[in-house]
Enzyme design. Sequence first.
Site, mmCIF file in Angstrom:
data_model
loop_
_atom_site.group_PDB
_atom_site.id
_atom_site.type_symbol
_atom_site.label_atom_id
_atom_site.label_comp_id
_atom_site.label_asym_id
_atom_site.label_seq_id
_atom_site.Cartn_x
_atom_site.Cartn_y
_atom_site.Cartn_z
ATOM 1 N N ARG A 61 32.922 94.798 29.331
ATOM 2 C CA ARG A 61 31.595 93.972 28.928
ATOM 3 C C ARG A 61 30.553 95.204 28.652
ATOM 4 O O ARG A 61 29.706 94.836 27.810
ATOM 5 C CB ARG A 61 30.826 93.182 30.240
ATOM 6 N N HIS A 65 28.538 94.900 25.011
ATOM 7 C CA HIS A 65 27.155 94.934 24.812
ATOM 8 C C HIS A 65 26.635 96.230 24.111
ATOM 9 O O HIS A 65 25.739 96.094 23.150
ATOM 10 C CB HIS A 65 26.537 94.863 26.285
HETATM 11 C C1 HEM Z 1 31.196 84.843 22.869
HETATM 12 C C2 HEM Z 1 30.028 85.309 23.530
HETATM 13 C C3 HEM Z 1 29.844 85.751 24.845
HETATM 14 C C4 HEM Z 1 29.105 85.242 25.778
HETATM 15 C C5 HEM Z 1 28.358 83.936 25.612
HETATM 16 C C6 HEM Z 1 29.339 86.085 27.120
HETATM 17 C C7 HEM Z 1 28.659 85.735 28.240
HETATM 18 C C8 HEM Z 1 29.061 86.274 29.213
HETATM 19 C C9 HEM Z 1 28.459 86.003 30.635
HETATM 20 C C10 HEM Z 1 27.204 85.234 30.884
HETATM 21 C C11 HEM Z 1 29.006 86.835 31.595
HETATM 22 C C12 HEM Z 1 28.721 86.586 33.051
HETATM 23 C C13 HEM Z 1 27.711 87.857 33.492
HETATM 24 C C14 HEM Z 1 27.444 87.614 34.838
HETATM 25 O O1 HEM Z 1 27.276 86.599 35.320
HETATM 26 O O2 HEM Z 1 27.176 88.759 35.389
HETATM 27 C C15 HEM Z 1 30.262 87.401 30.956
HETATM 28 C C16 HEM Z 1 31.175 88.162 31.649
HETATM 29 C C17 HEM Z 1 32.012 89.123 30.881
HETATM 30 N N1 HEM Z 1 32.100 89.111 29.349
HETATM 31 FE FE1 HEM Z 1 31.268 87.990 27.985
HETATM 32 N N2 HEM Z 1 30.476 86.773 26.991
HETATM 33 C C18 HEM Z 1 30.679 86.626 25.712
HETATM 34 C C19 HEM Z 1 31.770 87.592 24.847
HETATM 35 C C20 HEM Z 1 32.468 88.621 25.603
HETATM 36 C C21 HEM Z 1 33.087 89.391 24.636
HETATM 37 C C22 HEM Z 1 33.203 89.553 23.265
HETATM 38 C C23 HEM Z 1 33.692 90.429 25.664
HETATM 39 C C24 HEM Z 1 34.504 91.610 25.383
HETATM 40 C C25 HEM Z 1 35.383 91.678 24.368
HETATM 41 C C26 HEM Z 1 33.175 90.002 26.868
HETATM 42 C C27 HEM Z 1 33.602 90.666 28.140
HETATM 43 C C28 HEM Z 1 33.136 89.917 29.322
HETATM 44 C C29 HEM Z 1 33.624 90.483 30.619
HETATM 45 C C30 HEM Z 1 34.877 91.377 30.898
HETATM 46 C C31 HEM Z 1 32.955 89.925 31.635
HETATM 47 C C32 HEM Z 1 33.210 90.068 33.148
HETATM 48 C C33 HEM Z 1 32.236 91.088 33.682
HETATM 49 C C34 HEM Z 1 32.388 91.396 35.186
HETATM 50 O O3 HEM Z 1 33.410 90.819 35.951
HETATM 51 O O4 HEM Z 1 31.457 91.705 35.758
HETATM 52 N N3 HEM Z 1 32.421 88.838 26.708
HETATM 53 N N4 HEM Z 1 30.296 86.922 29.698
#
Ligand code: HEM
Length: 305
Positions: A61, A65
Site C-alpha cells: 500500500r 501511494h
Molecule cells: C482501486 C482503488 C483503490 C482503492 C479505492 C483502495 C482503497 C483502500 C482502502 C480504503 C484501504 C484500507 C485502508 C485502511 O482502512 O486503513 C486499502 C488497503 C489496502 N490497499 Fe488499497 N485501494 C485501491 C487500490 C490499491 C492498489 C492498486 C494497491 C496495490 C497494488 C492496494 C493495496 C492495498 C493493501 C495491500 C491494503 C491493505 C493495507 C493494510 O493491511 O494495512 N490498493 N485500500
Amino acid sequence: MDNLNIFSMSLLVFLVLGSCNGGELRKSFYRISCPEAENIVRDVTWKHVASKNSLPAKFIRMHFHDCFVRGCDGSVLLDSTSNNTAEKDAIPNKSLEGFDVIDEIKSQLETTCPGVVSCADIVALATRDSVSFQFERSMWEVLTGRRDGSISSASEALANIPSPFFNFATLKQSFANKSLTVHDLVVLSGAHTIGVGHCNLFSNRLYNFTGKGDADPSLNSTYAATLRTKCQSLSDNTTTVEMDPGSSLPFDNHYFSILKQQQGLFQSDAALLTNKGSQQHNRRNAQRWKVFHRIRPIHEENGGY
Ligand code: HEM
Ligand SMILES: *[C@@H]1O[C@H](CO)[C@@H](O)[C@H](O)[C@H]1NC(C)=O
Ligand SMILES: *[C@@H]1O[C@H](CO)[C@@H](O)[C@H](O)[C@H]1NC(C)=O
Ligand SMILES: *[C@@H]1O[C@H](CO)[C@@H](O)[C@H](O)[C@H]1NC(C)=O
Ligand SMILES: *[C@@H]1O[C@H](CO)[C@@H](O)[C@H](O)[C@H]1NC(C)=O
Ligand SMILES: *[C@@H]1O[C@H](CO)[C@@H](O)[C@H](O)[C@H]1NC(C)=O
Ligand SMILES: CC(=O)N[C@H]1CO[C@H](CO)[C@@H](O)[C@@H]1O
C-alpha cells in the site's frame, strides 16, 4: 501456478508505476555502486516480516501511494514540517505503516554505501521482498534507478489516491490519470487479497447506505451480517476487517473469488463488478494471471507516466 501468476501483477504494478519519473530504470542499477544493496534490503525486510506478517500489506500500500502521487519518488516517506503537511499525513494514509523498517534499511545502506541507494528504490524492493517472504524466493524482478523527490504534499495525496467510495467511473478516471487502464485497475485491485480495512470506510454499506438505515444491496447479505458483528457502528474508526476474508495473509488470487460472491469490502471493490469489461477481466484474472505479458506492452506504448 495461480499463485505464481498473481505475482506478475505486482511485478507489473511496480515495474509499470516504477518507470515514472523520467529516470531510466534498469536491472541491478546498484551492481557496481552498491553490490550488497538488494541483499541488505531483503535481509532486513525478511527479518521484520518474520515477526510481523502484516508488513507485506503495509509495504504494497505504501508503494502504491508513493507511485500515485508524483510518481514513485519516495515522497511518501517524507515527514510533515511546520509549513507543509506531507503525503503521509493525508487522510487516505490512515493505515500507512512500515516507515520504521524503511528507515532501518536506509541506515544500513548508508553505512555500507553512503548516498547511493534511493528511498524510492528501497520501497519498491522492500515491497517485493516482503511479499516474497512467504514463498522463500524472490517473486518478481524490480528494476532500479528511481530518484527521490523532495516534495510531499497531503493535498496532492488527497487529490490522487482513489477513495474507497469511488464508483467504477471515478476509479477508471483515477487510473486513467496515471495512464493505467481498466485492466490495470482490476489487476492491481487484486492487491486487496492481503491486508485489512477500517470499519468506517465501508460501514455505510452495513447500516445506512442510502440514508434510510439500509444496507448496500450489492453486498452479500450473509456477509453483511457477519460484518455488522465486527463493525458495530457507523463511526467505528478503530476496528479493522480482513479485505479477503479467510485468506488475508496468503498472496493469492482469492480476492477475485470473494468479489464474485459479492464480498468485496469497499464500494470500490464492489464497483469492479458493475462494469462489463472489468467483469471479463475479473473472470480472466480469477482463472489465470497472465498480466505481465498483457500489461507491459500497453505501458511501453504509453511511455509510463
Ligand atoms: C482501486 C482503488 C483503490 C482503492 C479505492 C483502495 C482503497 C483502500 C482502502 C480504503 C484501504 C484500507 C485502508 C485502511 O482502512 O486503513 C486499502 C488497503 C489496502 N490497499 Fe488499497 N485501494 C485501491 C487500490 C490499491 C492498489 C492498486 C494497491 C496495490 C497494488 C492496494 C493495496 C492495498 C493493501 C495491500 C491494503 C491493505 C493495507 C493494510 O493491511 O494495512 N490498493 N485500500
Ligand atoms: C518551509 O520552511 C523551511 C525552513 O523554515 C524552508 O527551508 C522551506 O523552503 C519551506 N518550505 C516551503 C514549501 O515553504
Ligand atoms: C484526474 O485528473 C484531473 C486533472 O488533474 C482531476 O481534475 C481529476 O480530479 C482526476 N480524477 C480522479 C478521479 O482522480
Ligand atoms: C442515515 O442517513 C440519514 C441521511 O443522511 C441521516 O439523517 C441519519 O441520521 C443516518 N442514520 C444514522 C444512524 O446515522
Ligand atoms: C476516530 O474518531 C474519533 C471520534 O470521532 C476521533 O476523535 C478520532 O480522531 C478518529 N481517529 C481517526 C484515526 O480518524
Ligand atoms: C454470499 O456468500 C455466501 C458464502 O458466505 C455464498 O455461498 C453465496 O453464494 C453468496 N451470495 C451471492 C449472491 O454471491
Ligand atoms: C490523518 C492520519 O491518520 N494521518 C496519519 C498518516 O500516517 C502517519 C504515519 O503513520 C500518521 O502519523 C498520521 O497520523
